[in-house]
Write an enzyme that holds these catalytic residues in place. Structure first.
Site, mmCIF file in Angstrom:
data_model
loop_
_atom_site.group_PDB
_atom_site.id
_atom_site.type_symbol
_atom_site.label_atom_id
_atom_site.label_comp_id
_atom_site.label_asym_id
_atom_site.label_seq_id
_atom_site.Cartn_x
_atom_site.Cartn_y
_atom_site.Cartn_z
ATOM 1 N N CYS A 8 34.628 8.293 -57.458
ATOM 2 C CA CYS A 8 33.379 8.057 -58.189
ATOM 3 C C CYS A 8 32.430 7.320 -57.249
ATOM 4 C CB CYS A 8 33.619 7.298 -59.490
ATOM 5 S SG CYS A 8 34.260 5.630 -59.289
ATOM 6 N N ARG A 14 35.047 4.389 -63.128
ATOM 7 C CA ARG A 14 35.632 5.667 -63.551
ATOM 8 C C ARG A 14 36.863 6.094 -62.757
ATOM 9 N NH1 ARG A 14 30.208 8.874 -62.755
ATOM 10 N NH2 ARG A 14 30.148 7.295 -61.102
HETATM 11 P P1 4NP Z 1 31.755 3.828 -60.867
HETATM 12 O O1 4NP Z 1 30.527 2.949 -61.400
HETATM 13 O O2 4NP Z 1 31.187 4.803 -59.876
HETATM 14 O O3 4NP Z 1 32.283 4.515 -62.087
HETATM 15 O O4 4NP Z 1 32.738 2.852 -60.240
HETATM 16 C C1 4NP Z 1 29.677 2.251 -60.527
HETATM 17 C C2 4NP Z 1 30.035 1.010 -60.074
HETATM 18 C C3 4NP Z 1 29.178 0.308 -59.243
HETATM 19 C C4 4NP Z 1 27.966 0.863 -58.863
HETATM 20 C C5 4NP Z 1 27.626 2.130 -59.309
HETATM 21 C C6 4NP Z 1 28.481 2.809 -60.136
HETATM 22 N N1 4NP Z 1 27.073 0.140 -58.036
HETATM 23 O O5 4NP Z 1 25.977 0.643 -57.750
HETATM 24 O O6 4NP Z 1 27.393 -0.975 -57.625
#
Ligand code: 4NP
Length: 156
Positions: A8, A14
């Site tokens: 992700c 996710r």
């Molecule tokens: P993930 O969610 O891709 O589902 O882990 C996110 C976690 C952090 C960030 C973006 C999406 N971020 O920009 O820090």
């Protein structure tokens, strides 16, 4: 050993949820010695961090361990090492394909593409939506279909 890498954007919401849920599903089918599961993020902002609180809460409720899981960034080497690279959304797929350059990308897939009747194609990012419950239901369904597909393909 068959290897599956969930990807992700940040590797804290996710993909760690998918990694833990998929590993648990595979173990329940007696496949823990046959399938290696890992996760990684496109970005490096959260390297070394445990899963997001929202993902931890869901996994605790489901009785699924996330012990020792820490965020890491996906590398070009991962694309060569893993049999299945399973992304959460179209943006992740785009990033992974550009990282692969001219190399084979046929093993890079989107999780919900395994769910034929899914209303959604992308797992929405709960880092922005806050809806970890929706993500849990989508990931559970995606992982069940993915595991069935791998079992069929690899005759497990
Ligand atoms: P993930 O969610 O891709 O589902 O882990 C996110 C976690 C952090 C960030 C973006 C999406 N971020 O920009 O820090």
């Amino acid at each position: 050993m068959i290897s599956v890498l969930f990807v992700c954007l940040g590797n804290i919401c996710r993909s760690p949820m998918a990694e833990a849920i998929f590993r648990d599903l595979a173990a329940k089918k007696g496949l823990e010695g046959k399938i290696k599961t890992d996760s990684a993020g496109i970005g490096g902002w959260h390297i070394g961090n445990p899963p997001h609180e929202g993902t931890q809460e869901i996994l605790q409720r489901e009785g699924i361990s996330f012990e020792g899981m820490l965020a890491r960034q996906v590398s070009e080497q991962d694309l060569a090492d893993f049999d299945y690279i399973i992304a959460m959304d179209a943006e992740n797929i785009g990033s992974l394909r550009s990282m692969a350059g001219f190399k084979n990308t046929s093993h890079i897939k989107r999780l919900l593409d395994y769910v034929e009747d899914s209303d959604l194609a992308d797992v929405p990012d709960p880092y922005y939506t806050g809806n970890f419950e929706e993500v849990c239901q989508l990931i559970k369904s995606g992982c069940e279909h993915l595991l069935a597909s791998i079992q069929k393909e690899k005759q497990l």
